[in-house]
Design a protein around this motif. Structure first.
Motif, PDB file in Angstrom:
ATOM      1  N   PHE A 267       2.640   2.141   8.619  1.00 31.93           N
ATOM      2  CA  PHE A 267       3.202   0.800   8.465  1.00 31.93           C
ATOM      3  C   PHE A 267       2.205  -0.289   8.850  1.00 31.93           C
ATOM      4  CE2 PHE A 267       4.099   1.308  12.956  1.00 31.93           C
ATOM      5  CZ  PHE A 267       4.233   0.029  13.481  1.00 31.93           C
ATOM      6  N   LEU A 268       1.332  -0.016   9.807  1.00 35.09           N
ATOM      7  CA  LEU A 268       0.340  -1.013  10.193  1.00 35.09           C
ATOM      8  C   LEU A 268      -0.724  -1.175   9.105  1.00 35.09           C
ATOM      9  CD1 LEU A 268      -0.105  -0.048  13.956  1.00 35.09           C
ATOM     10  CD2 LEU A 268       1.206  -1.962  13.016  1.00 35.09           C
ATOM     11  N   LEU A 269      -1.135  -0.066   8.537  1.00 35.38           N
ATOM     12  CA  LEU A 269      -2.078  -0.093   7.416  1.00 35.38           C
ATOM     13  C   LEU A 269      -1.489  -0.910   6.268  1.00 35.38           C
ATOM     14  CD1 LEU A 269      -4.852   1.439   6.968  1.00 35.38           C
ATOM     15  CD2 LEU A 269      -3.534   3.081   5.627  1.00 35.38           C
ATOM     16  N   ASN A 270      -0.218  -0.704   6.011  1.00 36.57           N
ATOM     17  CA  ASN A 270       0.477  -1.399   4.939  1.00 36.57           C
ATOM     18  C   ASN A 270       0.532  -2.907   5.186  1.00 36.57           C
ATOM     19  OD1 ASN A 270       2.183  -1.220   2.460  1.00 36.57           O
ATOM     20  ND2 ASN A 270       3.782  -1.984   3.832  1.00 36.57           N
ATOM     21  N   ILE A 271       0.801  -3.295   6.430  1.00 39.95           N
ATOM     22  CA  ILE A 271       0.865  -4.722   6.778  1.00 39.95           C
ATOM     23  C   ILE A 271      -0.483  -5.396   6.530  1.00 39.95           C
ATOM     24  CG2 ILE A 271       1.000  -6.315   8.739  1.00 39.95           C
ATOM     25  CD1 ILE A 271       3.723  -5.426   7.735  1.00 39.95           C
ATOM     26  N   GLY A 272      -1.557  -4.762   6.977  1.00 39.57           N
ATOM     27  CA  GLY A 272      -2.878  -5.356   6.768  1.00 39.57           C
ATOM     28  C   GLY A 272      -3.211  -5.521   5.300  1.00 39.57           C
ATOM     29  N   TYR A 273      -2.930  -4.490   4.520  1.00 40.06           N
ATOM     30  CA  TYR A 273      -3.234  -4.508   3.090  1.00 40.06           C
ATOM     31  C   TYR A 273      -2.443  -5.599   2.374  1.00 40.06           C
ATOM     32  CZ  TYR A 273      -3.771  -2.578  -1.667  1.00 40.06           C
ATOM     33  OH  TYR A 273      -4.052  -2.397  -3.003  1.00 40.06           O
ATOM     34  N   MET A 274      -1.167  -5.699   2.685  1.00 34.30           N
ATOM     35  CA  MET A 274      -0.311  -6.672   2.004  1.00 34.30           C
ATOM     36  C   MET A 274      -0.677  -8.108   2.354  1.00 34.30           C
ATOM     37  SD  MET A 274       3.524  -5.010   2.217  1.00 34.30           S
ATOM     38  CE  MET A 274       4.259  -6.470   1.447  1.00 34.30           C
TER      39      MET A 274
ATOM     40  N   LEU B  34       5.796 -14.926  10.529  1.00 30.74           N
ATOM     41  CA  LEU B  34       6.114 -13.773  11.360  1.00 30.74           C
ATOM     42  C   LEU B  34       6.369 -12.566  10.465  1.00 30.74           C
ATOM     43  CD1 LEU B  34       8.653 -15.519  13.777  1.00 30.74           C
ATOM     44  CD2 LEU B  34       6.144 -15.488  13.891  1.00 30.74           C
ATOM     45  N   ILE B  35       5.734 -11.448  10.774  1.00 34.31           N
ATOM     46  CA  ILE B  35       5.808 -10.262   9.936  1.00 34.31           C
ATOM     47  C   ILE B  35       6.566  -9.161  10.679  1.00 34.31           C
ATOM     48  CG2 ILE B  35       4.489  -8.548   8.644  1.00 34.31           C
ATOM     49  CD1 ILE B  35       2.133 -10.603   8.701  1.00 34.31           C
ATOM     50  N   TYR B  36       7.556  -8.604  10.015  1.00 35.34           N
ATOM     51  CA  TYR B  36       8.378  -7.539  10.571  1.00 35.34           C
ATOM     52  C   TYR B  36       8.301  -6.329   9.641  1.00 35.34           C
ATOM     53  CZ  TYR B  36      10.467 -11.450  13.138  1.00 35.34           C
ATOM     54  OH  TYR B  36      10.671 -12.568  13.915  1.00 35.34           O
ATOM     55  N   SER B  37       8.454  -5.134  10.207  1.00 34.99           N
ATOM     56  CA  SER B  37       8.351  -3.941   9.374  1.00 34.99           C
ATOM     57  C   SER B  37       9.140  -2.780   9.955  1.00 34.99           C
ATOM     58  CB  SER B  37       6.880  -3.515   9.253  1.00 34.99           C
ATOM     59  OG  SER B  37       6.733  -2.310   8.536  1.00 34.99           O
ATOM     60  N   GLU B  38       9.539  -1.894   9.061  1.00 37.16           N
ATOM     61  CA  GLU B  38      10.028  -0.598   9.509  1.00 37.16           C
ATOM     62  C   GLU B  38       8.862   0.132  10.170  1.00 37.16           C
ATOM     63  OE1 GLU B  38      13.246   1.403   6.733  1.00 37.16           O
ATOM     64  OE2 GLU B  38      11.483   0.863   5.567  1.00 37.16           O
TER      65      GLU B  38
ATOM     66  N   LEU C  23       0.838  -1.195   0.000  1.00 37.48           N
ATOM     67  CA  LEU C  23       0.000   0.000   0.000  1.00 37.48           C
ATOM     68  C   LEU C  23       0.873   1.245   0.000  1.00 37.48           C
ATOM     69  CD1 LEU C  23      -3.033   0.945   0.293  1.00 37.48           C
ATOM     70  CD2 LEU C  23      -2.549   1.155   2.738  1.00 37.48           C
ATOM     71  N   VAL C  24       1.985   1.178   0.725  1.00 35.23           N
ATOM     72  CA  VAL C  24       2.937   2.287   0.823  1.00 35.23           C
ATOM     73  C   VAL C  24       4.294   1.752   0.369  1.00 35.23           C
ATOM     74  CG1 VAL C  24       3.948   4.023   2.337  1.00 35.23           C
ATOM     75  CG2 VAL C  24       1.631   3.191   2.784  1.00 35.23           C
ATOM     76  N   ASP C  25       4.824   2.298  -0.689  1.00 31.65           N
ATOM     77  CA  ASP C  25       5.987   1.708  -1.343  1.00 31.65           C
ATOM     78  C   ASP C  25       7.300   1.815  -0.577  1.00 31.65           C
ATOM     79  OD1 ASP C  25       4.470   0.851  -3.480  1.00 31.65           O
ATOM     80  OD2 ASP C  25       4.826   2.668  -4.661  1.00 31.65           O
ATOM     81  N   ASN C  26       7.447   2.816   0.268  1.00 34.01           N
ATOM     82  CA  ASN C  26       8.761   3.050   0.874  1.00 34.01           C
ATOM     83  C   ASN C  26       8.903   2.464   2.273  1.00 34.01           C
ATOM     84  OD1 ASN C  26       7.030   4.792   2.162  1.00 34.01           O
ATOM     85  ND2 ASN C  26       8.426   6.546   2.131  1.00 34.01           N
ATOM     86  N   ILE C  27       8.109   1.465   2.581  1.00 32.05           N
ATOM     87  CA  ILE C  27       8.206   0.800   3.875  1.00 32.05           C
ATOM     88  C   ILE C  27       8.765  -0.606   3.668  1.00 32.05           C
ATOM     89  CG2 ILE C  27       6.976  -0.019   5.917  1.00 32.05           C
ATOM     90  CD1 ILE C  27       4.898   2.135   5.455  1.00 32.05           C
ATOM     91  N   LYS C  28       9.888  -0.906   4.296  1.00 32.64           N
ATOM     92  CA  LYS C  28      10.477  -2.231   4.177  1.00 32.64           C
ATOM     93  C   LYS C  28       9.734  -3.222   5.069  1.00 32.64           C
ATOM     94  CE  LYS C  28      15.151  -0.607   3.099  1.00 32.64           C
ATOM     95  NZ  LYS C  28      16.570  -0.588   3.553  1.00 32.64           N
ATOM     96  N   VAL C  29       9.470  -4.393   4.513  1.00 34.85           N
ATOM     97  CA  VAL C  29       8.759  -5.455   5.228  1.00 34.85           C
ATOM     98  C   VAL C  29       9.521  -6.756   5.042  1.00 34.85           C
ATOM     99  CG1 VAL C  29       6.609  -6.765   5.383  1.00 34.85           C
ATOM    100  CG2 VAL C  29       6.525  -4.307   4.900  1.00 34.85           C
TER     101      VAL C  29
ATOM    102  N   GLN D  76      10.203 -15.798  19.596  1.00 32.73           N
ATOM    103  CA  GLN D  76      11.537 -15.773  20.193  1.00 32.73           C
ATOM    104  C   GLN D  76      12.419 -14.720  19.531  1.00 32.73           C
ATOM    105  OE1 GLN D  76      12.970 -19.796  19.744  1.00 32.73           O
ATOM    106  NE2 GLN D  76      11.323 -20.681  20.963  1.00 32.73           N
ATOM    107  N   GLU D  77      12.001 -14.240  18.369  1.00 33.77           N
ATOM    108  CA  GLU D  77      12.798 -13.257  17.617  1.00 33.77           C
ATOM    109  C   GLU D  77      11.998 -11.960  17.481  1.00 33.77           C
ATOM    110  OE1 GLU D  77      15.839 -13.676  16.694  1.00 33.77           O
ATOM    111  OE2 GLU D  77      16.043 -15.815  17.130  1.00 33.77           O
ATOM    112  N   PRO D  78      12.032 -11.076  18.494  1.00 39.80           N
ATOM    113  CA  PRO D  78      11.256  -9.825  18.426  1.00 39.80           C
ATOM    114  C   PRO D  78      11.765  -8.837  17.397  1.00 39.80           C
ATOM    115  CG  PRO D  78      12.675  -9.822  20.352  1.00 39.80           C
ATOM    116  CD  PRO D  78      12.778 -11.200  19.757  1.00 39.80           C
ATOM    117  N   GLY D  79      12.954  -9.077  16.878  1.00 36.58           N
ATOM    118  CA  GLY D  79      13.502  -8.234  15.824  1.00 36.58           C
ATOM    119  C   GLY D  79      14.121  -9.087  14.741  1.00 36.58           C
ATOM    120  N   TYR D  80      14.146  -8.569  13.538  1.00 39.36           N
ATOM    121  CA  TYR D  80      14.725  -9.310  12.419  1.00 39.36           C
ATOM    122  C   TYR D  80      15.217  -8.313  11.380  1.00 39.36           C
ATOM    123  CZ  TYR D  80      14.981 -12.487   8.388  1.00 39.36           C
ATOM    124  OH  TYR D  80      15.400 -13.206   7.295  1.00 39.36           O
ATOM    125  N   ASP D  81      16.492  -8.400  11.050  1.00 43.39           N
ATOM    126  CA  ASP D  81      17.074  -7.516  10.037  1.00 43.39           C
ATOM    127  C   ASP D  81      16.791  -6.046  10.367  1.00 43.39           C
ATOM    128  OD1 ASP D  81      18.571  -6.981   7.830  1.00 43.39           O
ATOM    129  OD2 ASP D  81      16.993  -7.404   6.367  1.00 43.39           O
TER     130      ASP D  81
END
Length: 248
Positions: free
Chosen positions: A79-86, A70-74, A44-50, A110-115
């Motif tokens: 960013f939350l709107l983008n996660i739902g849409y994708m 597991l979904i991670y995002s900048e 939905l938003v192009d400049n957000i890394k997921v 177990q991995e609260p962060g990734y990349d």
């Protein structure tokens, strides 16, 4: 780019799986296909890394399914709107493959962060029989159209299909106002839910992205062209503006 309008028909088949068929297992090929599909989801938003990871359920606190995605995002605006849409695109796609999905909001990993990205939410995954998917979508518990839409005349089919979007604890936080060939989309803030009060805005923001996915699929299916504009969200009102759609 627009989302795959062929996903529209899965609106009426998908459901949120609470119980998975433990006798069926996802194959390695199916896991690879899921991984490939995620990489081709329309944002939905192009400049957000997921980013995403697929792990065994036992590596999380989730109690459902065989695997968890597991979904991670900048943490950028929307960013939350983008996660739902994708990832609702993935939910619908997997229904076409007889793979059940449950958006599992309160799960921990177990991995609260990734990349260098923050964990946002997980989706429980498991194989299902065709008969385990929804067979009569009209039995879904959803608000009446007049509760969530104003000025629906001429867009009844769009309103009917889009209202079946899943949402956290079935809160259905969307409000649509149709006037002058425009759809104005809002998120309600006066939502009553069993969720902790401080968690409602977080999950309902993901829900709004899911709703936009359903709405666009319904518009595309009904051959209604549109131009979407995302709004600057103002969180001090009962109706937070999310998007405006110009219809053609």
């Amino acid at each position: 780019m627009v989302i795959d309008k062929e996903l529209y028909k899965m609106i009426f088949k998908r459901k949120s799986f609470r119980r998975f068929n433990g006798t069926l297992k996802l194959s390695d090929d199916e896991i690879c296909d899921i991984d490939k599909k995620v990489k081709n989801l329309i944002s939905l938003v192009d400049n957000i890394k997921v980013k995403h990871r697929i792990v065994r359920r036992e590596e999380t606190t989730c109690k459902r399914g065989e695997y968890c995605l597991l979904i991670y995002s900048e943490e950028k605006e929307k960013f939350l709107l983008n996660i739902g849409y994708m990832f609702e695109q993935l939910d619908l796609y997997l229904a076409s493959k007889d793979i059940g999905v449950c958006w599992y909001g309160m799960g921990k990993t177990q991995e609260p962060g990734y990349d260098n990205m923050k964990f946002v939410i997980m989706m429980a995954l498991g194989k299902g029989q065709p008969s385990e998917f929804r067979r009569d979508y009209t039995k879904c518990k959803r608000k009446e159209t007049q509760e969530t839409w104003e000025g629906v005349s001429g867009l009844e089919a769009v309103a009917e299909a889009s209202k079946y979007a899943p949402s956290a604890c079935n809160t259905q936080p969307w409000k649509v106002v149709c006037e002058d060939n425009k759809l104005k989309i809002y998120r309600k803030t006066n939502i009553k839910s069993i969720m902790p009060k401080d968690k409602v805005p977080f999950y309902n923001s993901i829900d709004m992205g899911i709703f936009l996915c359903f709405l666009e699929l319904a518009l595309l299916h009904n051959n209604i062209s549109f131009q979407r504009f995302l709004c600057k969200e103002e969180d001090k009102t009962e109706l937070i503006p999310i998007a405006i759609y110009n219809l053609f």
